[in-house]
Design a protein around this motif. Structure first.
Motif, PDB file in Angstrom:
ATOM      1  N   ILE A  31       0.842  -1.204   0.000  1.00 47.69           N
ATOM      2  CA  ILE A  31       0.000   0.000   0.000  1.00 47.69           C
ATOM      3  C   ILE A  31       0.878   1.255   0.000  1.00 47.69           C
ATOM      4  O   ILE A  31       0.563   2.249  -0.658  1.00 47.69           O
ATOM      5  CB  ILE A  31      -1.004  -0.041   1.178  1.00 47.69           C
ATOM      6  CG1 ILE A  31      -1.999  -1.186   0.931  1.00 47.69           C
ATOM      7  CG2 ILE A  31      -1.745   1.284   1.332  1.00 47.69           C
ATOM      8  CD1 ILE A  31      -2.825  -1.567   2.132  1.00 47.69           C
ATOM      9  N   LYS A  45       0.903   4.117  -2.937  1.00 41.51           N
ATOM     10  CA  LYS A  45       0.764   5.562  -2.700  1.00 41.51           C
ATOM     11  C   LYS A  45       1.814   6.360  -3.467  1.00 41.51           C
ATOM     12  O   LYS A  45       1.561   7.466  -3.914  1.00 41.51           O
ATOM     13  CB  LYS A  45       0.876   5.864  -1.204  1.00 41.51           C
ATOM     14  CG  LYS A  45      -0.334   5.435  -0.407  1.00 41.51           C
ATOM     15  CD  LYS A  45      -0.237   5.877   1.032  1.00 41.51           C
ATOM     16  CE  LYS A  45      -1.470   5.440   1.796  1.00 41.51           C
ATOM     17  NZ  LYS A  45      -1.474   5.953   3.177  1.00 41.51           N
ATOM     18  N   GLN A  79       3.652  -1.439  15.541  1.00 38.09           N
ATOM     19  CA  GLN A  79       2.426  -1.322  14.744  1.00 38.09           C
ATOM     20  C   GLN A  79       2.571  -2.021  13.392  1.00 38.09           C
ATOM     21  O   GLN A  79       1.645  -2.672  12.914  1.00 38.09           O
ATOM     22  CB  GLN A  79       2.083   0.153  14.492  1.00 38.09           C
ATOM     23  CG  GLN A  79       1.617   0.909  15.719  1.00 38.09           C
ATOM     24  CD  GLN A  79       2.734   1.714  16.344  1.00 38.09           C
ATOM     25  OE1 GLN A  79       3.839   1.202  16.558  1.00 38.09           O
ATOM     26  NE2 GLN A  79       2.475   2.967  16.646  1.00 38.09           N
ATOM     27  N   THR A  87      -8.101   4.184   2.615  1.00 36.57           N
ATOM     28  CA  THR A  87      -7.403   3.632   3.783  1.00 36.57           C
ATOM     29  C   THR A  87      -8.319   3.747   5.007  1.00 36.57           C
ATOM     30  O   THR A  87      -9.262   4.545   5.018  1.00 36.57           O
ATOM     31  CB  THR A  87      -6.099   4.385   4.085  1.00 36.57           C
ATOM     32  OG1 THR A  87      -6.416   5.751   4.369  1.00 36.57           O
ATOM     33  CG2 THR A  87      -5.114   4.308   2.925  1.00 36.57           C
ATOM     34  N   ASP A  99       1.611   9.601   6.440  1.00 40.13           N
ATOM     35  CA  ASP A  99       0.774   8.796   5.541  1.00 40.13           C
ATOM     36  C   ASP A  99       1.572   7.678   4.875  1.00 40.13           C
ATOM     37  O   ASP A  99       1.191   7.166   3.831  1.00 40.13           O
ATOM     38  CB  ASP A  99       0.108   9.681   4.469  1.00 40.13           C
ATOM     39  CG  ASP A  99      -1.203   9.079   3.962  1.00 40.13           C
ATOM     40  OD1 ASP A  99      -1.785   8.239   4.672  1.00 40.13           O
ATOM     41  OD2 ASP A  99      -1.630   9.443   2.854  1.00 40.13           O
ATOM     42  N   ASN A 128      -0.989   0.931  12.163  1.00 36.85           N
ATOM     43  CA  ASN A 128      -0.961   2.202  11.435  1.00 36.85           C
ATOM     44  C   ASN A 128      -2.162   2.226  10.494  1.00 36.85           C
ATOM     45  O   ASN A 128      -2.196   1.483   9.514  1.00 36.85           O
ATOM     46  CB  ASN A 128       0.321   2.325  10.601  1.00 36.85           C
ATOM     47  CG  ASN A 128       1.567   2.357  11.461  1.00 36.85           C
ATOM     48  OD1 ASN A 128       1.605   3.011  12.490  1.00 36.85           O
ATOM     49  ND2 ASN A 128       2.588   1.647  11.043  1.00 36.85           N
ATOM     50  N   CYS A 152      -2.953   4.299   8.328  1.00 40.42           N
ATOM     51  CA  CYS A 152      -2.663   4.858   7.000  1.00 40.42           C
ATOM     52  C   CYS A 152      -2.222   3.788   6.002  1.00 40.42           C
ATOM     53  O   CYS A 152      -2.304   3.980   4.809  1.00 40.42           O
ATOM     54  CB  CYS A 152      -1.587   5.947   7.080  1.00 40.42           C
ATOM     55  SG  CYS A 152       0.094   5.323   7.342  1.00 40.42           S
ATOM     56  N   LEU A 153      -1.710   2.660   6.509  1.00 39.51           N
ATOM     57  CA  LEU A 153      -1.170   1.638   5.608  1.00 39.51           C
ATOM     58  C   LEU A 153      -2.063   0.411   5.524  1.00 39.51           C
ATOM     59  O   LEU A 153      -1.600  -0.687   5.230  1.00 39.51           O
ATOM     60  CB  LEU A 153       0.237   1.204   6.052  1.00 39.51           C
ATOM     61  CG  LEU A 153       1.387   2.114   5.631  1.00 39.51           C
ATOM     62  CD1 LEU A 153       2.727   1.426   5.878  1.00 39.51           C
ATOM     63  CD2 LEU A 153       1.290   2.524   4.166  1.00 39.51           C
ATOM     64  N   THR A 154      -3.332   0.593   5.836  1.00 41.86           N
ATOM     65  CA  THR A 154      -4.231  -0.545   5.709  1.00 41.86           C
ATOM     66  C   THR A 154      -5.538  -0.060   5.087  1.00 41.86           C
ATOM     67  O   THR A 154      -5.966   1.067   5.333  1.00 41.86           O
ATOM     68  CB  THR A 154      -4.417  -1.229   7.076  1.00 41.86           C
ATOM     69  OG1 THR A 154      -4.955  -2.530   6.868  1.00 41.86           O
ATOM     70  CG2 THR A 154      -5.300  -0.428   8.020  1.00 41.86           C
TER      71      THR A 154
END
Lengths: 343, 210
Positions: free
Chosen positions: A46, A50, A112, B76, B95, B112, B114-116
């Motif tokens: 992902i 981006k 995370q 996201t 992001d 996070n 933003c990454l899923t």
């Protein structure tokens, strides 16, 4: 990357999304659509989407596939492909039988990210070369034939072993370095059935085709990892040298697994496996150094000789000249830590 | 709150995105040449375009509220929270999964956002900073951050607090060193780290859990 562009909105192109119910379904999607990609944790894919580095037109979500077990059977530890790095690193069997793998995974990314990143996905983690990430720069890995921006550019993070004129990028994974030192193999299933790929043959050197990170067929699905039993659990070290104390990619990393033996001559090395990260397009196994150390006494002199041997054939590109000194020093340090010798 | 409408439908006041796309793609085709329009219609290109941008149903629980939504696959989780549901407590920093400002709990696990992708969490239970307090009573970690000045500008704070709560629940707050290692995914540009560590140690000593 040194600088980030300010982005307030999603810049990702649109794509279609499918949840695979089983491996056969995922393989079918990959077979009928060359622009489809699997997604599990998504922490790398992902991110790349981006930046516009990767642009699959269909994502096949494999999170509901049942490859989430960690088992120990007949001398082999198996870890399912969709097990997260966090779960695997904290698993009691992994800690007991393969502590090196746990150490390496905990040295990677952040809590995370490890909570999302999967074993299968980490195997496929793509390079963090800034020229690969910046779509305005040439990069043979991203766009074959455009050239390598890093070769004469800013190459501080780059390879010192096994590079080619086409690509000097490195594999960014810590987990992969441990897997190579532990002689793991990758279980996959595809249109032609199942196969196990030895980890040393899974990742590849860039040669003329840096666009290929590994030997996996595009239609194959990784289902798990196999790690054979060993006698290393008391003497393992994963040393990671990086710009910050935590949460940074390796400048150099060294995975050491030793089996020690007390003989009349003192403490000797019965068996040794060594691998380095941050130095090549694939996790770099130090075979010659291993052969030199096998049966030898655990002394700093022997460690230095092994490190010198390991560095044969190393080549730097300017900004990464420091790695020629940092790498052998790191090998010696990691061997000292793993063997527990003081001097 | 139970929503059965597509978010885009809400935004477009009843006109669905698919219909809109069909209309615009047909209009675009007509604006080209009659022959091209007929060909596009024959090939059902408008249908294909609409399919390509199809929205996916998503059933998700956020801070105890159930939502039945329809979202684009590329959305996201972070953008769902901030841009669609107006839960702006979760912050967008880099992001790119490098700063931790967007940290939320997915089924109790810090991630996070933003990454899923939102669509990857059908059936999941999400907790954001807005869901941490009980009514007017702040979570012990929120209290501790205030008491210890665990922030200056405050932008990273929601992520720091969500990460800190998880850090204790995971059992990774045993020492200052361990806290620093397991909080390394949350960057604070004001450098409030020393106070953040103090806040976490106090909550840990008090035995509080989320």
């Amino acid at each position: 990357m040194q600088y980030r562009k300010l982005k307030l909105e999603v810049a990702v192109h649109n794509f279609q999304y499918t949840r695979a119910k089983n491996a056969a379904g995922a393989i079918a999607e990959l077979s009928k659509n060359p622009a489809a990609k699997l997604v599990a944790g998504g922490t790398n894919l992902i991110d790349l989407m981006k930046y516009g580095v990767m642009a699959p037109d269909r994502l096949v979500d494999i999170n509901r596939l049942s490859y989430n077990a960690i088992q120990k059977e007949s001398g082999v530890l198996s870890i399912g492909a969709t097990v997260t790095n966090s779960v695997a690193a904290a698993n009691e069997m992994v800690l007991q039988y393969q502590p090196l793998l746990s150490q390496a995974m905990l040295a990677g990314a952040s809590p995370q990210l490890r909570n999302k990143a999967t074993m299968g996905g980490n195997l496929l983690q793509r390079t963090r070369c800034p020229y690969f990430y910046d779509i305005s720069e040439p990069c043979n890995k991203r766009e074959p034939g455009t050239g390598c921006g890093a070769l004469k550019g800013y190459n501080r993070m780059h390879a010192i072993f096994g590079a080619s004129d086409a690509c000097i990028a490195v594999n960014p994974s810590d987990m992969n370095v441990a897997l190579v030192a532990l002689d793991a193999s990758v279980q996959v299933t595809g249109p032609k059935g199942k196969r196990n790929i030895p980890i040393a043959e899974f990742h590849r050197l860039p040669g003329k085709h840096p666009e290929l990170d590994n030997t996996l067929d595009r239609r194959e699905v990784i289902t798990g990892l196999l790690i054979p039993d060993n006698a290393f659990s008391k003497h393992t070290t994963y040393l990671k040298v990086r710009d910050r104390a935590s949460y940074a990619f390796a400048l150099i990393s060294v995975a050491v697994a030793l089996e020690m033996e007390e003989t009349t001559e003192g403490t000797t090395i019965k068996e040794v496996h060594l691998a380095m990260g941050g130095v090549a397009h694939k996790p770099w196994r130090l075979t010659a150094a291993e052969q030199l150390l096998k049966g030898k006494k655990a002394t700093v002199e022997n460690f230095k000789m092994a490190a010198e041997l390991a560095m044969q054939g190393a080549k730097s590109y300017g900004h990464n000249d420091f790695k020629l000194k940092l790498a052998p020093n790191s090998i010696v340090q990691a061997l000292k830590t793993a063997s527990g010798i003081k001097a | 709150m139970v929503e059965n409408k597509s978010l885009e439908e809400e935004d477009n006041q009843g006109s669905s995105r698919r219909d809109f796309l069909k209309k615009t793609s047909v209009m675009t085709a007509i604006a080209l040449t009659p022959a091209a329009a007929i060909k596009a219609s024959d090939l059902k290109l408008d249908e294909k375009l609409a399919d390509a941008l199809e929205q996916v149903p998503l059933s998700i629980d956020i801070n105890g509220q159930h939502h039945d939504l329809k979202v684009e696959p590329r959305l996201t989780l972070l953008d769902l929270l901030r841009e669609k549901l107006r839960l702006t407590g979760t912050k967008k920093g880099c992001d790119q999964g490098q700063c931790g400002a967007c940290t939320v709990h997915i089924d109790g696990v810090r991630t996070n956002s933003c990454l899923t992708l939102a669509v990857m969490h059908d059936g999941a239970r999400i907790t954001t900073i807005e869901g941490l307090a009980t009514g007017n009573q702040l979570h012990p970690m929120q209290e501790a951050f205030i008491k210890h000045d665990g922030f200056q500008c405050g932008y990273c704070t929601p992520g720091q607090i969500m990460s800190a709560v998880a850090c204790i629940n995971e059992g990774h707050a045993g020492s200052e060193k361990e806290i620093r290692e397991f909080m390394s995914g949350n960057i604070c540009r004001c450098g409030a780290y020393a106070n953040i560590v103090n806040a976490i140690q106090e909550v840990k000593a008090g035995g509080s859990r989320a």
